[in-house]
Design a protein around this motif. Structure first.
Motif, PDB file in Angstrom:
ATOM      1  N   LEU A  57      -5.843  45.329 -53.245  1.00 22.44           N
ATOM      2  CA  LEU A  57      -7.064  44.557 -52.992  1.00 22.44           C
ATOM      3  C   LEU A  57      -6.886  43.892 -51.647  1.00 22.44           C
ATOM      4  O   LEU A  57      -7.677  44.074 -50.736  1.00 22.44           O
ATOM      5  N   CYS A  58      -5.765  43.315 -51.449  1.00 19.83           N
ATOM      6  CA  CYS A  58      -5.309  42.317 -50.471  1.00 19.83           C
ATOM      7  C   CYS A  58      -5.224  43.296 -49.263  1.00 19.83           C
ATOM      8  O   CYS A  58      -5.594  43.045 -47.951  1.00 19.83           O
ATOM      9  N   TYR A  59      -4.614  44.553 -49.399  1.00 23.16           N
ATOM     10  CA  TYR A  59      -4.377  45.287 -48.510  1.00 23.16           C
ATOM     11  C   TYR A  59      -5.748  45.803 -47.911  1.00 23.16           C
ATOM     12  O   TYR A  59      -5.625  46.081 -46.412  1.00 23.16           O
ATOM     13  N   THR A  60      -6.452  46.181 -48.565  1.00 17.71           N
ATOM     14  CA  THR A  60      -7.937  46.566 -48.244  1.00 17.71           C
ATOM     15  C   THR A  60      -8.501  45.454 -47.225  1.00 17.71           C
ATOM     16  O   THR A  60      -9.341  45.889 -46.307  1.00 17.71           O
ATOM     17  N   LEU A  61      -8.090  44.360 -47.538  1.00 15.37           N
ATOM     18  CA  LEU A  61      -8.938  43.067 -46.571  1.00 15.37           C
ATOM     19  C   LEU A  61      -8.135  43.169 -45.467  1.00 15.37           C
ATOM     20  O   LEU A  61      -8.850  42.612 -44.255  1.00 15.37           O
ATOM     21  N   LEU A  62      -7.120  43.622 -45.248  1.00 17.19           N
ATOM     22  CA  LEU A  62      -6.459  43.484 -43.824  1.00 17.19           C
ATOM     23  C   LEU A  62      -7.253  44.815 -43.055  1.00 17.19           C
ATOM     24  O   LEU A  62      -7.363  44.687 -41.853  1.00 17.19           O
ATOM     25  N   GLU A  63      -8.109  45.588 -43.597  1.00 14.44           N
ATOM     26  CA  GLU A  63      -8.433  46.773 -43.073  1.00 14.44           C
ATOM     27  C   GLU A  63     -10.049  46.197 -42.790  1.00 14.44           C
ATOM     28  O   GLU A  63     -10.432  46.672 -41.722  1.00 14.44           O
ATOM     29  N   ASP A  64     -10.559  45.655 -43.647  1.00 12.90           N
ATOM     30  CA  ASP A  64     -11.886  45.251 -43.461  1.00 12.90           C
ATOM     31  C   ASP A  64     -12.039  43.934 -44.304  1.00 12.90           C
ATOM     32  O   ASP A  64     -11.817  43.984 -45.499  1.00 12.90           O
ATOM     33  N   ALA A  65     -12.961  42.720 -43.822  1.00 15.11           N
ATOM     34  CA  ALA A  65     -12.924  41.620 -44.409  1.00 15.11           C
ATOM     35  C   ALA A  65     -14.024  41.728 -45.433  1.00 15.11           C
ATOM     36  O   ALA A  65     -14.200  40.487 -46.434  1.00 15.11           O
ATOM     37  N   GLU A 108     -15.552  38.983 -49.913  1.00 13.51           N
ATOM     38  CA  GLU A 108     -15.428  38.759 -48.534  1.00 13.51           C
ATOM     39  C   GLU A 108     -14.131  37.734 -48.712  1.00 13.51           C
ATOM     40  O   GLU A 108     -13.800  37.096 -49.486  1.00 13.51           O
ATOM     41  N   THR A 109     -13.473  37.686 -47.543  1.00 10.38           N
ATOM     42  CA  THR A 109     -12.171  36.807 -47.443  1.00 10.38           C
ATOM     43  C   THR A 109     -12.782  35.174 -47.503  1.00 10.38           C
ATOM     44  O   THR A 109     -13.592  35.056 -46.937  1.00 10.38           O
ATOM     45  N   ALA A 110     -11.824  34.598 -47.996  1.00  4.33           N
ATOM     46  CA  ALA A 110     -12.076  32.827 -48.043  1.00  4.33           C
ATOM     47  C   ALA A 110     -10.924  32.414 -47.152  1.00  4.33           C
ATOM     48  O   ALA A 110      -9.956  32.942 -46.862  1.00  4.33           O
ATOM     49  N   GLU A 111     -10.771  31.088 -47.469  1.00  2.00           N
ATOM     50  CA  GLU A 111      -9.939  29.944 -46.938  1.00  2.00           C
ATOM     51  C   GLU A 111      -8.455  30.359 -46.864  1.00  2.00           C
ATOM     52  O   GLU A 111      -7.856  30.329 -45.901  1.00  2.00           O
ATOM     53  N   HIS A 112      -7.962  30.951 -48.241  1.00  2.00           N
ATOM     54  CA  HIS A 112      -6.736  31.098 -48.285  1.00  2.00           C
ATOM     55  C   HIS A 112      -6.498  32.750 -48.132  1.00  2.00           C
ATOM     56  O   HIS A 112      -5.141  33.021 -48.199  1.00  2.00           O
TER      57      HIS A 112
END
Lengths: 146, 119
Positions: free
Chosen positions: A46-54, A113-117
């Motif tokens: 899941l975190c890798y996908t956040l690198l692709e798109d927030a 969506e991505t958050a503060e950490h």
């Protein structure tokens, strides 16, 4: 069973009263979210996908993760495969990552969506992950092919 | 004092009342090491008991009721050496009106409260 509107108690624990003694520097203490967030393969993915798109929808994420786990294209993921991942995201991994401040989850729209950490977790992931989970990373960062 | 939020606090009366009778409503088998997670097996079992689709179990993530990874660690986590140091037994917790029991043999059983039989 009344429909209680839970006013989401905001427990803001500001550790401002900490003695200036031998506490490790904040950036070390803040490794906790990194380890907690990355402690499960589905959360790493899941975190890798956040690198692709927030920003992601829960259904798209579930589809992507199921495709990776079963090594099939996204369009070939079955309903059962997607549902198994979707349920584990909703009931375990999403609330966990939200607890760690890595993402926010909107229950109504099912958007993540991505958050503060997020930044420190994703930075750590890029630093440590490439050699260990290279297939996971490549797959997660590929575009959805629908 | 009359009103308490149900923030996971298990009132002694609520849980261990001798008047509460439980009957099994559903069960699922969890296979450690498969693609399915323990969380999913528990949610599926509760959905079976409620006779709804697992997707309809919304608004209260299991994460907020019980530490599933802790159960996983206690009963099912391989230790990497082929040795078994797993606990034997079962863990019970409440999820809404249901009582959920996770057994170390992999069975997840969901019980619903029933009226006690009175002679």
């Amino acid at each position: 069973m009344a429909d209680e509107s839970d006013p989401d108690e905001d427990v803001s624990s500001d550790a401002s009263a900490s003695p200036e003694a031998q506490l490790p520097p904040p950036e070390v203490l803040e490794l906790d979210p990194v380890y907690e967030a990355l402690g499960h393969p589905r959360r790493r993915y899941l975190c890798y996908t956040l690198l692709e798109d927030a920003e992601w929808s829960l259904t798209d994420l579930a589809t992507k993760i199921a495709a990776w786990e079963h090594d099939v294209p996204e369009h070939a993921v079955t309903r059962d495969q997607r549902q198994e991942v979707y349920i584990s995201l909703y009931h375990a991994h999403i609330p966990k990552l939200a607890d760690e401040g890595v993402i926010t989850f909107d229950e109504a729209t099912e958007r993540i969506e991505t958050a503060e950490h997020a930044e420190q977790v994703l930075t750590a992931l890029e630093g440590m992950g490439a050699s260990l989970d290279v297939n996971q990373e490549v797959h997660a960062r590929s575009d959805m092919n629908e | 004092m009359s009103k308490r939020s149900d923030d996971g606090s298990v009132g002694g009366d609520d849980f261990s009342s001798a008047d509460t009778h439980w009957s099994q409503a559903a069960q699922r088998y969890y296979e450690p090491g498969g693609t399915g997670e323990l969380t999913t097996a528990i949610v599926y079992a509760i959905a079976d008991a409620q006779e709804v689709s697992p997707n309809e179990l919304r608004g209260r993530p299991l994460y907020e009721s019980v530490d599933v990874p802790a159960i996983e660690d206690a009963f099912f986590r391989p230790d990497g050496r082929g040795d078994s140091h797993h606990g034997v037994g079962s863990v019970e917790f409440r999820y809404t009106e249901y009582l959920v029991k996770v057994r170390s043999d992999g069975w997840v059983q969901v019980y619903e409260p029933t009226e006690p039989d009175r002679p």
